[in-house]
Design a protein around this motif. Structure first.
Motif, PDB file in Angstrom:
ATOM      1  N   GLY A   1       0.834  -1.191   0.000  1.00 38.41           N
ATOM      2  CA  GLY A   1       0.000   0.000   0.000  1.00 38.41           C
ATOM      3  C   GLY A   1       0.869   1.241   0.000  1.00 38.41           C
ATOM      4  O   GLY A   1       2.105   1.153  -0.019  1.00 38.41           O
ATOM      5  N   LEU A   2       0.228   2.392   0.019  1.00 42.85           N
ATOM      6  CA  LEU A   2       0.934   3.674  -0.027  1.00 42.85           C
ATOM      7  C   LEU A   2       0.632   4.504   1.211  1.00 42.85           C
ATOM      8  O   LEU A   2      -0.515   4.583   1.655  1.00 42.85           O
ATOM      9  CB  LEU A   2       0.515   4.473  -1.255  1.00 42.85           C
ATOM     10  CG  LEU A   2       0.888   3.919  -2.619  1.00 42.85           C
ATOM     11  CD1 LEU A   2       0.287   4.790  -3.712  1.00 42.85           C
ATOM     12  CD2 LEU A   2       2.386   3.848  -2.773  1.00 42.85           C
ATOM     13  N   ILE A   3       1.668   5.125   1.730  1.00 46.07           N
ATOM     14  CA  ILE A   3       1.525   6.200   2.708  1.00 46.07           C
ATOM     15  C   ILE A   3       1.937   7.464   1.955  1.00 46.07           C
ATOM     16  O   ILE A   3       3.042   7.535   1.419  1.00 46.07           O
ATOM     17  CB  ILE A   3       2.432   5.988   3.934  1.00 46.07           C
ATOM     18  CG1 ILE A   3       2.003   4.746   4.708  1.00 46.07           C
ATOM     19  CG2 ILE A   3       2.408   7.230   4.828  1.00 46.07           C
ATOM     20  CD1 ILE A   3       2.931   4.382   5.860  1.00 46.07           C
ATOM     21  N   LYS A   4       1.047   8.463   1.905  1.00 46.48           N
ATOM     22  CA  LYS A   4       1.315   9.681   1.147  1.00 46.48           C
ATOM     23  C   LYS A   4       1.291  10.900   2.056  1.00 46.48           C
ATOM     24  O   LYS A   4       0.458  10.994   2.956  1.00 46.48           O
ATOM     25  CB  LYS A   4       0.275   9.881   0.043  1.00 46.48           C
ATOM     26  CG  LYS A   4       0.315   8.846  -1.034  1.00 46.48           C
ATOM     27  CD  LYS A   4      -0.715   9.189  -2.104  1.00 46.48           C
ATOM     28  CE  LYS A   4      -0.664   8.200  -3.255  1.00 46.48           C
ATOM     29  NZ  LYS A   4      -1.615   8.587  -4.324  1.00 46.48           N
ATOM     30  N   ILE A   5       2.200  11.797   1.788  1.00 52.33           N
ATOM     31  CA  ILE A   5       2.158  13.132   2.387  1.00 52.33           C
ATOM     32  C   ILE A   5       2.182  14.091   1.208  1.00 52.33           C
ATOM     33  O   ILE A   5       3.120  14.080   0.404  1.00 52.33           O
ATOM     34  CB  ILE A   5       3.351  13.401   3.321  1.00 52.33           C
ATOM     35  CG1 ILE A   5       3.492  12.313   4.373  1.00 52.33           C
ATOM     36  CG2 ILE A   5       3.188  14.780   3.981  1.00 52.33           C
ATOM     37  CD1 ILE A   5       4.739  12.423   5.230  1.00 52.33           C
ATOM     38  N   ASN A   6       1.158  14.914   1.099  1.00 49.02           N
ATOM     39  CA  ASN A   6       0.999  15.785  -0.051  1.00 49.02           C
ATOM     40  C   ASN A   6       1.246  17.245   0.287  1.00 49.02           C
ATOM     41  O   ASN A   6       0.818  17.727   1.336  1.00 49.02           O
ATOM     42  CB  ASN A   6      -0.415  15.641  -0.633  1.00 49.02           C
ATOM     43  CG  ASN A   6      -0.685  14.228  -1.095  1.00 49.02           C
ATOM     44  OD1 ASN A   6       0.118  13.636  -1.799  1.00 49.02           O
ATOM     45  ND2 ASN A   6      -1.799  13.675  -0.670  1.00 49.02           N
ATOM     46  N   ASN A   7       1.929  17.914  -0.610  1.00 51.43           N
ATOM     47  CA  ASN A   7       2.096  19.357  -0.583  1.00 51.43           C
ATOM     48  C   ASN A   7       2.835  19.873   0.656  1.00 51.43           C
ATOM     49  O   ASN A   7       2.436  20.857   1.266  1.00 51.43           O
ATOM     50  CB  ASN A   7       0.740  20.055  -0.734  1.00 51.43           C
ATOM     51  CG  ASN A   7       0.890  21.432  -1.333  1.00 51.43           C
ATOM     52  OD1 ASN A   7       1.808  21.694  -2.093  1.00 51.43           O
ATOM     53  ND2 ASN A   7      -0.013  22.316  -0.973  1.00 51.43           N
ATOM     54  N   ILE A   8       3.925  19.216   1.007  1.00 55.54           N
ATOM     55  CA  ILE A   8       4.811  19.737   2.051  1.00 55.54           C
ATOM     56  C   ILE A   8       5.425  21.018   1.496  1.00 55.54           C
ATOM     57  O   ILE A   8       5.945  21.032   0.385  1.00 55.54           O
ATOM     58  CB  ILE A   8       5.929  18.722   2.380  1.00 55.54           C
ATOM     59  CG1 ILE A   8       5.325  17.422   2.915  1.00 55.54           C
ATOM     60  CG2 ILE A   8       6.932  19.322   3.360  1.00 55.54           C
ATOM     61  CD1 ILE A   8       6.326  16.279   2.994  1.00 55.54           C
ATOM     62  N   GLN A   9       5.363  22.098   2.255  1.00 61.85           N
ATOM     63  CA  GLN A   9       5.909  23.362   1.787  1.00 61.85           C
ATOM     64  C   GLN A   9       7.092  23.776   2.652  1.00 61.85           C
ATOM     65  O   GLN A   9       7.003  23.784   3.871  1.00 61.85           O
ATOM     66  CB  GLN A   9       4.834  24.435   1.802  1.00 61.85           C
ATOM     67  CG  GLN A   9       3.699  24.098   0.852  1.00 61.85           C
ATOM     68  CD  GLN A   9       2.666  25.183   0.743  1.00 61.85           C
ATOM     69  OE1 GLN A   9       2.968  26.355   0.913  1.00 61.85           O
ATOM     70  NE2 GLN A   9       1.444  24.792   0.451  1.00 61.85           N
ATOM     71  N   VAL A  10       8.198  24.100   1.975  1.00 62.23           N
ATOM     72  CA  VAL A  10       9.410  24.536   2.658  1.00 62.23           C
ATOM     73  C   VAL A  10       9.981  25.748   1.922  1.00 62.23           C
ATOM     74  O   VAL A  10       9.793  25.896   0.716  1.00 62.23           O
ATOM     75  CB  VAL A  10      10.472  23.422   2.739  1.00 62.23           C
ATOM     76  CG1 VAL A  10      10.032  22.313   3.662  1.00 62.23           C
ATOM     77  CG2 VAL A  10      10.805  22.862   1.377  1.00 62.23           C
ATOM     78  N   TYR A  11      10.650  26.592   2.672  1.00 65.79           N
ATOM     79  CA  TYR A  11      11.343  27.729   2.074  1.00 65.79           C
ATOM     80  C   TYR A  11      12.823  27.389   2.060  1.00 65.79           C
ATOM     81  O   TYR A  11      13.396  27.081   3.105  1.00 65.79           O
ATOM     82  CB  TYR A  11      11.088  29.017   2.854  1.00 65.79           C
ATOM     83  CG  TYR A  11      11.406  30.239   2.039  1.00 65.79           C
ATOM     84  CD1 TYR A  11      10.468  30.748   1.152  1.00 65.79           C
ATOM     85  CD2 TYR A  11      12.643  30.851   2.125  1.00 65.79           C
ATOM     86  CE1 TYR A  11      10.756  31.860   0.374  1.00 65.79           C
ATOM     87  CE2 TYR A  11      12.942  31.959   1.359  1.00 65.79           C
ATOM     88  CZ  TYR A  11      11.997  32.460   0.489  1.00 65.79           C
ATOM     89  OH  TYR A  11      12.287  33.558  -0.280  1.00 65.79           O
TER      90      TYR A  11
ATOM     91  N   TYR B   1       4.436   8.779   9.618  1.00 63.38           N
ATOM     92  CA  TYR B   1       4.505   9.836   8.617  1.00 63.38           C
ATOM     93  C   TYR B   1       4.917  11.158   9.236  1.00 63.38           C
ATOM     94  O   TYR B   1       5.450  12.030   8.556  1.00 63.38           O
ATOM     95  CB  TYR B   1       3.231   9.965   7.778  1.00 63.38           C
ATOM     96  CG  TYR B   1       1.920   9.836   8.497  1.00 63.38           C
ATOM     97  CD1 TYR B   1       1.346  10.917   9.129  1.00 63.38           C
ATOM     98  CD2 TYR B   1       1.241   8.623   8.512  1.00 63.38           C
ATOM     99  CE1 TYR B   1       0.120  10.802   9.767  1.00 63.38           C
ATOM    100  CE2 TYR B   1       0.025   8.506   9.140  1.00 63.38           C
ATOM    101  CZ  TYR B   1      -0.538   9.597   9.773  1.00 63.38           C
ATOM    102  OH  TYR B   1      -1.740   9.476  10.407  1.00 63.38           O
ATOM    103  N   ALA B   2       4.735  11.330  10.554  1.00 64.64           N
ATOM    104  CA  ALA B   2       5.241  12.526  11.227  1.00 64.64           C
ATOM    105  C   ALA B   2       6.772  12.552  11.194  1.00 64.64           C
ATOM    106  O   ALA B   2       7.381  13.597  10.937  1.00 64.64           O
ATOM    107  CB  ALA B   2       4.742  12.570  12.666  1.00 64.64           C
ATOM    108  N   GLU B   3       7.393  11.392  11.402  1.00 66.19           N
ATOM    109  CA  GLU B   3       8.856  11.321  11.336  1.00 66.19           C
ATOM    110  C   GLU B   3       9.356  11.499   9.907  1.00 66.19           C
ATOM    111  O   GLU B   3      10.379  12.152   9.680  1.00 66.19           O
ATOM    112  CB  GLU B   3       9.341   9.997  11.910  1.00 66.19           C
ATOM    113  CG  GLU B   3       9.171   9.889  13.408  1.00 66.19           C
ATOM    114  CD  GLU B   3       9.645   8.553  13.965  1.00 66.19           C
ATOM    115  OE1 GLU B   3      10.375   7.825  13.264  1.00 66.19           O
ATOM    116  OE2 GLU B   3       9.277   8.244  15.114  1.00 66.19           O
ATOM    117  N   VAL B   4       8.643  10.948   8.947  1.00 61.54           N
ATOM    118  CA  VAL B   4       9.028  11.119   7.541  1.00 61.54           C
ATOM    119  C   VAL B   4       8.938  12.595   7.160  1.00 61.54           C
ATOM    120  O   VAL B   4       9.840  13.136   6.503  1.00 61.54           O
ATOM    121  CB  VAL B   4       8.149  10.253   6.609  1.00 61.54           C
ATOM    122  CG1 VAL B   4       8.411  10.583   5.145  1.00 61.54           C
ATOM    123  CG2 VAL B   4       8.392   8.774   6.876  1.00 61.54           C
TER     124      VAL B   4
END
Length: 119
Positions: free
Chosen positions: A2-12, A53-56
């Motif tokens: 299966g997939l664990i997804k995190i979408n649209n992480i924004q960083v400067y 996913y918090a650690e990722v």
């Protein structure tokens, strides 16, 4: 699988080839999909038995914010390799990085690269 997804992480970040990019910086957006054996991970309902996913998220943002790259391709490869090295349950990483402040004379929303890395 299966997939664990995190979408649209924004960083400067201060990544780029041109001196202005390194001095002024820009926003990047990152999407990540992790292929993991979900059918076995969720049987005990314990965080310690899966990929946090918090650690990722923290891994991704720390790499993006603390290291400087000329190419977003290099950033994406570093993140992907680090995830595979740190999270042994992850079989495959699919990562997209979008950059908006690109010094190209033209009209467009962003540039995006995608990398897929497997064990």
């Amino acid at each position: 699988m299966g997939l664990i997804k995190i979408n649209n992480i924004q960083v400067y970040t201060y990544n780029g080839v041109l001196p202005e990019e390194n001095r002024l910086g820009q926003r990047l957006e990152i999407d990540v999909a992790l292929t993991v054996p979900i059918e076995t991970l969720g049987t005990q309902d314990k965080l310690s038995q899966t990929v946090s996913y918090a650690e990722v998220y923290t891994t991704i943002t720390e790499i993006a914010k603390t290291r400087q790259y000329q190419l977003i391709e290099s950033l994406a490869n570093q993140i992907s390799q680090t995830i595979l090295a740190q999270y042994h349950l992850v079989e495959k990483v699919q990562l997209r990085v979008r950059k908006y402040s690109v010094p190209i004379a033209g009209i467009f929303d962003n540039v995006e690269i995608e990398v897929q890395v497997s064990r």
